[in-house]
Motif scaffolding. Structure first.
Motif, PDB file in Angstrom:
ATOM      1  N   SER A  11      48.632  50.645  37.276  1.00 32.90           N
ATOM      2  CA  SER A  11      47.531  51.575  37.556  1.00 32.90           C
ATOM      3  C   SER A  11      46.176  50.920  37.284  1.00 32.90           C
ATOM      4  O   SER A  11      45.261  51.002  38.106  1.00 32.90           O
ATOM      5  CB  SER A  11      47.695  52.846  36.727  1.00 32.90           C
ATOM      6  OG  SER A  11      46.636  53.727  36.976  1.00 32.90           O
ATOM      7  N   HIS A  12      46.065  50.246  36.158  1.00 30.94           N
ATOM      8  CA  HIS A  12      44.795  49.604  35.788  1.00 30.94           C
ATOM      9  C   HIS A  12      44.482  48.408  36.686  1.00 30.94           C
ATOM     10  O   HIS A  12      43.362  48.273  37.188  1.00 30.94           O
ATOM     11  CB  HIS A  12      44.838  49.166  34.320  1.00 30.94           C
ATOM     12  CG  HIS A  12      43.641  48.370  33.905  1.00 30.94           C
ATOM     13  ND1 HIS A  12      42.403  48.939  33.728  1.00 30.94           N
ATOM     14  CD2 HIS A  12      43.489  47.045  33.672  1.00 30.94           C
ATOM     15  CE1 HIS A  12      41.537  47.995  33.390  1.00 30.94           C
ATOM     16  NE2 HIS A  12      42.170  46.831  33.356  1.00 30.94           N
ATOM     17  N   GLU A  13      45.460  47.537  36.890  1.00 30.95           N
ATOM     18  CA  GLU A  13      45.226  46.290  37.620  1.00 30.95           C
ATOM     19  C   GLU A  13      45.142  46.472  39.138  1.00 30.95           C
ATOM     20  O   GLU A  13      44.459  45.716  39.814  1.00 30.95           O
ATOM     21  CB  GLU A  13      46.324  45.263  37.298  1.00 30.95           C
ATOM     22  CG  GLU A  13      46.328  44.776  35.869  1.00 30.95           C
ATOM     23  CD  GLU A  13      45.104  43.944  35.510  1.00 30.95           C
ATOM     24  OE1 GLU A  13      44.414  43.418  36.411  1.00 30.95           O
ATOM     25  OE2 GLU A  13      44.831  43.811  34.304  1.00 30.95           O
ATOM     26  N   VAL A  14      45.837  47.459  39.670  1.00 26.95           N
ATOM     27  CA  VAL A  14      45.894  47.632  41.129  1.00 26.95           C
ATOM     28  C   VAL A  14      45.106  48.860  41.583  1.00 26.95           C
ATOM     29  O   VAL A  14      44.178  48.761  42.378  1.00 26.95           O
ATOM     30  CB  VAL A  14      47.363  47.711  41.621  1.00 26.95           C
ATOM     31  CG1 VAL A  14      47.421  47.981  43.116  1.00 26.95           C
ATOM     32  CG2 VAL A  14      48.108  46.430  41.263  1.00 26.95           C
ATOM     33  N   ALA A  16      43.024  50.855  40.059  1.00 26.71           N
ATOM     34  CA  ALA A  16      41.641  50.968  39.600  1.00 26.71           C
ATOM     35  C   ALA A  16      40.802  49.733  39.930  1.00 26.71           C
ATOM     36  O   ALA A  16      39.666  49.626  39.489  1.00 26.71           O
ATOM     37  CB  ALA A  16      41.619  51.230  38.093  1.00 26.71           C
ATOM     38  N   ALA A  17      41.337  48.818  40.715  1.00 25.90           N
ATOM     39  CA  ALA A  17      40.623  47.579  41.030  1.00 25.90           C
ATOM     40  C   ALA A  17      39.380  47.843  41.874  1.00 25.90           C
ATOM     41  O   ALA A  17      39.336  48.794  42.649  1.00 25.90           O
ATOM     42  CB  ALA A  17      41.548  46.610  41.759  1.00 25.90           C
ATOM     43  N   ASP A  18      38.395  46.971  41.714  1.00 22.08           N
ATOM     44  CA  ASP A  18      37.123  47.125  42.428  1.00 22.08           C
ATOM     45  C   ASP A  18      37.106  46.420  43.781  1.00 22.08           C
ATOM     46  O   ASP A  18      36.075  46.369  44.439  1.00 22.08           O
ATOM     47  CB  ASP A  18      35.981  46.606  41.558  1.00 22.08           C
ATOM     48  CG  ASP A  18      36.128  45.127  41.218  1.00 22.08           C
ATOM     49  OD1 ASP A  18      37.182  44.536  41.522  1.00 22.08           O
ATOM     50  OD2 ASP A  18      35.179  44.559  40.642  1.00 22.08           O
ATOM     51  N   ARG A  19      38.231  45.874  44.183  1.00 21.17           N
ATOM     52  CA  ARG A  19      38.353  45.210  45.488  1.00 21.17           C
ATOM     53  C   ARG A  19      39.782  45.401  45.995  1.00 21.17           C
ATOM     54  O   ARG A  19      40.641  45.837  45.240  1.00 21.17           O
ATOM     55  CB  ARG A  19      37.986  43.733  45.380  1.00 21.17           C
ATOM     56  CG  ARG A  19      38.859  42.916  44.454  1.00 21.17           C
ATOM     57  CD  ARG A  19      38.255  41.522  44.259  1.00 21.17           C
ATOM     58  NE  ARG A  19      39.103  40.656  43.486  1.00 21.17           N
ATOM     59  CZ  ARG A  19      39.098  40.551  42.166  1.00 21.17           C
ATOM     60  NH1 ARG A  19      38.271  41.290  41.449  1.00 21.17           N
ATOM     61  NH2 ARG A  19      39.898  39.709  41.539  1.00 21.17           N
ATOM     62  N   PRO A  20      40.057  45.089  47.253  1.00 22.67           N
ATOM     63  CA  PRO A  20      41.426  45.221  47.749  1.00 22.67           C
ATOM     64  C   PRO A  20      42.391  44.378  46.920  1.00 22.67           C
ATOM     65  O   PRO A  20      42.031  43.305  46.432  1.00 22.67           O
ATOM     66  CB  PRO A  20      41.340  44.701  49.189  1.00 22.67           C
ATOM     67  CG  PRO A  20      39.908  44.842  49.558  1.00 22.67           C
ATOM     68  CD  PRO A  20      39.135  44.623  48.291  1.00 22.67           C
ATOM     69  N   ASN A  81      40.971  51.052  47.211  1.00 25.81           N
ATOM     70  CA  ASN A  81      40.507  52.295  46.598  1.00 25.81           C
ATOM     71  C   ASN A  81      41.662  53.119  46.034  1.00 25.81           C
ATOM     72  O   ASN A  81      41.699  54.339  46.167  1.00 25.81           O
ATOM     73  CB  ASN A  81      39.696  53.122  47.590  1.00 25.81           C
ATOM     74  CG  ASN A  81      38.471  52.368  48.086  1.00 25.81           C
ATOM     75  OD1 ASN A  81      37.801  51.695  47.305  1.00 25.81           O
ATOM     76  ND2 ASN A  81      38.196  52.448  49.364  1.00 25.81           N
ATOM     77  N   GLY A  82      42.643  52.429  45.442  1.00 26.06           N
ATOM     78  CA  GLY A  82      43.744  53.109  44.771  1.00 26.06           C
ATOM     79  C   GLY A  82      44.869  53.602  45.651  1.00 26.06           C
ATOM     80  O   GLY A  82      45.767  54.292  45.185  1.00 26.06           O
ATOM     81  N   ALA A  83      44.851  53.250  46.938  1.00 23.73           N
ATOM     82  CA  ALA A  83      45.894  53.733  47.845  1.00 23.73           C
ATOM     83  C   ALA A  83      46.425  52.588  48.704  1.00 23.73           C
ATOM     84  O   ALA A  83      45.676  51.683  49.071  1.00 23.73           O
ATOM     85  CB  ALA A  83      45.338  54.825  48.746  1.00 23.73           C
TER      86      ALA A  83
END
Length: 107
Positions: A11-14, A16-20, A81-83
Motif C-alpha cells: 500500500s505504501h510503496e505502490v 501511495a506512490a507519487d508516480r506510476p 494514482n493508487g489503481a
C-alpha cells in the motif's frame, strides 16, 4: 535495482506512490520471470525519475496476489494514482517494448 515489496508495504510503496509504479508479480520457479529480472532491474535505474519498478514474490505474498487476481507469471501491472491501469501477462516484451509501454504511462 527493482525494490522488493510484500503484503505489508504494498500500500505504501505502490498505491501511495507519487508516480506510476510497475509491479512485477514473479515466482522463483518461473523461468521467464528470472529471464526478465535483469531487464527490469536495469529499467528501474534508467527510468527511476518517471516510473517506479517493484517486484512482488507471489509465493510469499498471497494477499496482494489474490487481491489483483494474478494467476500467471510473470504478470506486470502498472499502477497510477493508487489503481491498476494496465497489465501484461507473460515475458513476450522486449526491453524497447517495455520502455515504450512504461513511458506511455509516465506521460
Amino acid at each position: 535495482m527493482a525494490l522488493n515489496v510484500d503484503d505489508t508495504n504494498f500500500s505504501h510503496e505502490v498505491l501511495a506512490a507519487d508516480r506510476p509504479v510497475l509491479v512485477d508479480f514473479w515466482a522463483e520457479w518461473c523461468a521467464p520471470c528470472l529471464a526478465m529480472a535483469p531487464t527490469l532491474d536495469e529499467l528501474a535505474v534508467t527510468l527511476a525519475n518517471s516510473v517506479k519498478i517493484v517486484k512482488l514474490d507471489v509465493a510469499n505474498n498471497p494477499g496482494v496476489t489474490s487481491q489483483y487476481n494474478v494467476r500467471n507469471m510473470p504478470t506486470l501491472i502498472v499502477f497510477k494514482n493508487g489503481a491498476p491501469v494496465d497489465m501484461k501477462v507473460g515475458a513476450g516484451q522486449s526491453r524497447v517494448q517495455l520502455i515504450k509501454w512504461l513511458e506511455s504511462h509516465a506521460a
